[in-house]
Design an enzyme around this catalytic site. Structure first.
Site, mmCIF file in Angstrom:
data_model
loop_
_atom_site.group_PDB
_atom_site.id
_atom_site.type_symbol
_atom_site.label_atom_id
_atom_site.label_comp_id
_atom_site.label_asym_id
_atom_site.label_seq_id
_atom_site.Cartn_x
_atom_site.Cartn_y
_atom_site.Cartn_z
ATOM 1 N N CYS A 9 0.853 -1.202 0.000
ATOM 2 C CA CYS A 9 0.000 0.000 0.000
ATOM 3 C C CYS A 9 0.886 1.248 0.000
ATOM 4 O O CYS A 9 0.612 2.221 -0.712
ATOM 5 C CB CYS A 9 -0.927 0.016 1.211
ATOM 6 S SG CYS A 9 -2.362 -1.075 1.100
ATOM 7 N N ASP A 32 10.876 -5.874 -8.604
ATOM 8 C CA ASP A 32 11.132 -6.522 -7.317
ATOM 9 C C ASP A 32 12.502 -6.096 -6.798
ATOM 10 O O ASP A 32 13.475 -6.021 -7.549
ATOM 11 C CB ASP A 32 11.064 -8.051 -7.472
ATOM 12 C CG ASP A 32 10.911 -8.750 -6.139
ATOM 13 O OD1 ASP A 32 9.817 -9.263 -5.866
ATOM 14 O OD2 ASP A 32 11.899 -8.768 -5.362
ATOM 15 N N HIS A 48 -6.174 -2.605 -0.889
ATOM 16 C CA HIS A 48 -5.536 -3.609 -0.038
ATOM 17 C C HIS A 48 -6.390 -4.868 0.045
ATOM 18 O O HIS A 48 -7.584 -4.814 0.332
ATOM 19 C CB HIS A 48 -5.297 -3.077 1.380
ATOM 20 C CG HIS A 48 -4.626 -4.086 2.254
ATOM 21 N ND1 HIS A 48 -3.271 -4.313 2.204
ATOM 22 C CD2 HIS A 48 -5.122 -4.975 3.144
ATOM 23 C CE1 HIS A 48 -2.960 -5.280 3.053
ATOM 24 N NE2 HIS A 48 -4.073 -5.704 3.627
ATOM 25 N N ASN A 89 1.839 -16.059 -4.877
ATOM 26 C CA ASN A 89 2.052 -16.917 -3.717
ATOM 27 C C ASN A 89 0.968 -16.635 -2.685
ATOM 28 O O ASN A 89 0.661 -15.478 -2.411
ATOM 29 C CB ASN A 89 3.430 -16.649 -3.096
ATOM 30 C CG ASN A 89 4.571 -17.033 -4.021
ATOM 31 O OD1 ASN A 89 4.487 -18.040 -4.723
ATOM 32 N ND2 ASN A 89 5.635 -16.239 -4.026
ATOM 33 N N GLY A 95 5.251 -19.527 0.442
ATOM 34 C CA GLY A 95 6.305 -18.555 0.722
ATOM 35 C C GLY A 95 5.871 -17.113 0.620
ATOM 36 O O GLY A 95 6.698 -16.225 0.401
ATOM 37 N N THR A 97 5.364 -13.566 1.617
ATOM 38 C CA THR A 97 5.989 -12.760 2.667
ATOM 39 C C THR A 97 5.334 -11.398 2.832
ATOM 40 O O THR A 97 5.426 -10.797 3.899
ATOM 41 C CB THR A 97 7.492 -12.551 2.385
ATOM 42 O OG1 THR A 97 7.648 -11.892 1.125
ATOM 43 C CG2 THR A 97 8.237 -13.868 2.377
ATOM 44 N N HIS A 100 -0.207 -8.411 0.888
ATOM 45 C CA HIS A 100 -1.012 -7.569 -0.001
ATOM 46 C C HIS A 100 -0.968 -8.311 -1.330
ATOM 47 O O HIS A 100 0.128 -8.551 -1.865
ATOM 48 C CB HIS A 100 -0.406 -6.163 -0.103
ATOM 49 C CG HIS A 100 -1.101 -5.228 -1.037
ATOM 50 N ND1 HIS A 100 -1.557 -3.969 -0.662
ATOM 51 C CD2 HIS A 100 -1.394 -5.350 -2.361
ATOM 52 C CE1 HIS A 100 -2.116 -3.380 -1.706
ATOM 53 N NE2 HIS A 100 -2.018 -4.193 -2.762
ATOM 54 N N HIS A 102 -0.487 -9.840 -4.702
ATOM 55 C CA HIS A 102 0.422 -9.407 -5.757
ATOM 56 C C HIS A 102 0.745 -10.576 -6.667
ATOM 57 O O HIS A 102 0.639 -11.746 -6.277
ATOM 58 C CB HIS A 102 1.703 -8.811 -5.175
ATOM 59 C CG HIS A 102 2.445 -9.727 -4.247
ATOM 60 N ND1 HIS A 102 2.076 -9.921 -2.937
ATOM 61 C CD2 HIS A 102 3.543 -10.502 -4.443
ATOM 62 C CE1 HIS A 102 2.906 -10.770 -2.365
ATOM 63 N NE2 HIS A 102 3.811 -11.159 -3.263
ATOM 64 N N HIS A 104 3.778 -11.958 -9.382
ATOM 65 C CA HIS A 104 5.156 -11.823 -9.865
ATOM 66 C C HIS A 104 5.165 -12.114 -11.365
ATOM 67 O O HIS A 104 4.702 -13.183 -11.787
ATOM 68 C CB HIS A 104 6.067 -12.862 -9.194
ATOM 69 C CG HIS A 104 6.171 -12.742 -7.709
ATOM 70 N ND1 HIS A 104 7.245 -12.136 -7.082
ATOM 71 C CD2 HIS A 104 5.359 -13.173 -6.707
ATOM 72 C CE1 HIS A 104 7.076 -12.209 -5.761
ATOM 73 N NE2 HIS A 104 5.944 -12.830 -5.522
HETATM 74 P P1 AMP Z 1 6.040 -12.901 -1.842
HETATM 75 O O1 AMP Z 1 7.207 -13.651 -1.261
HETATM 76 O O2 AMP Z 1 5.298 -13.645 -2.914
HETATM 77 O O3 AMP Z 1 5.140 -12.344 -0.770
HETATM 78 O O4 AMP Z 1 6.664 -11.673 -2.627
HETATM 79 C C1 AMP Z 1 7.051 -10.486 -2.035
HETATM 80 C C2 AMP Z 1 8.087 -9.861 -2.918
HETATM 81 O O5 AMP Z 1 8.218 -8.510 -2.582
HETATM 82 C C3 AMP Z 1 9.474 -10.502 -2.802
HETATM 83 O O6 AMP Z 1 9.874 -11.022 -4.067
HETATM 84 C C4 AMP Z 1 10.351 -9.338 -2.348
HETATM 85 O O7 AMP Z 1 11.638 -9.357 -2.908
HETATM 86 C C5 AMP Z 1 9.549 -8.143 -2.803
HETATM 87 N N1 AMP Z 1 9.791 -6.910 -2.071
HETATM 88 C C6 AMP Z 1 9.888 -6.779 -0.732
HETATM 89 N N2 AMP Z 1 10.095 -5.478 -0.415
HETATM 90 C C7 AMP Z 1 10.129 -4.787 -1.598
HETATM 91 C C8 AMP Z 1 10.319 -3.423 -1.932
HETATM 92 N N3 AMP Z 1 10.515 -2.465 -1.004
HETATM 93 N N4 AMP Z 1 10.312 -3.087 -3.251
HETATM 94 C C9 AMP Z 1 10.130 -4.031 -4.198
HETATM 95 N N5 AMP Z 1 9.928 -5.339 -3.941
HETATM 96 C C10 AMP Z 1 9.935 -5.714 -2.650
HETATM 97 ZN ZN ZN Z 2 -1.779 -3.279 1.211
#
Ligand code: AMP
Ligand code: ZN
Length: 116
Positions: A9, A32, A48, A89, A95, A97, A100, A102, A104
């Site tokens: 967000c 990323d 969100h 994911n 995995g 992390t 929100h 998203h 890839h």
């Molecule tokens: P996931 O593991 O599927 O939740 O993907 C989260 C992704 O966000 C990971 O590939 C991280 O490298 C990426 N990520 C985390 N912080 C940032 C950021 N500040 N800018 C760009 N990508 C980010």
């Molecule tokens: Zn969000």
């Protein structure tokens, strides 16, 4: 609509800098921060939503448009012909992390394994 504690967000609102490659009223796409392949773009709705488990029907149109933008970005990034993946994911086994929703966009090198 947005969560003040949510990283994506904040990126969508430009409160945290990122390398944005596409934005419109519904979504933002940015590079990323830790790319796993040469082209690694994250596409997020501005609204969100914690992840696929929390997806509601009102978000279905933006998910479709995210897929269209991913296709266009693949063309712009030169990976349309070589191939790419669009991955979401959901939950610990996958995995996830950042909580929100998203997607890839991954490409630019052969991706081994057959997870799907
Ligand atoms: P996931 O593991 O599927 O939740 O993907 C989260 C992704 O966000 C990971 O590939 C991280 O490298 C990426 N990520 C985390 N912080 C940032 C950021 N500040 N800018 C760009 N990508 C980010
Ligand atoms: Zn969000």
């Amino acid at each position: 609509m947005t969560d003040p504690n949510c990283l994506f967000c904040k990126i969508a609102a430009k409160q945290i800098p990122s390398a944005i490659v596409h934005e419109d009223e519904e979504m933002v796409a940015f590079r990323d921060i830790a790319p796993q392949v040469p082209v690694h773009i994250v596409l997020v709705p501005r609204v969100h939503c914690a992840g696929l488990n929390d997806l509601t029907a009102d978000l279905a149109p933006v998910i479709g448009r995210i897929a269209l933008v991913a296709r266009d970005l693949a063309g712009r990034m030169g990976i349309a012909a070589s191939g790419y993946r669009l991955v979401a994911n959901c939950g610990p086994d996958a995995g996830q992390t950042v909580h929100h929703l998203h997607f890839h966009l991954l490409g630019g090198a052969p991706m081994g394994g057959r997870m799907a």
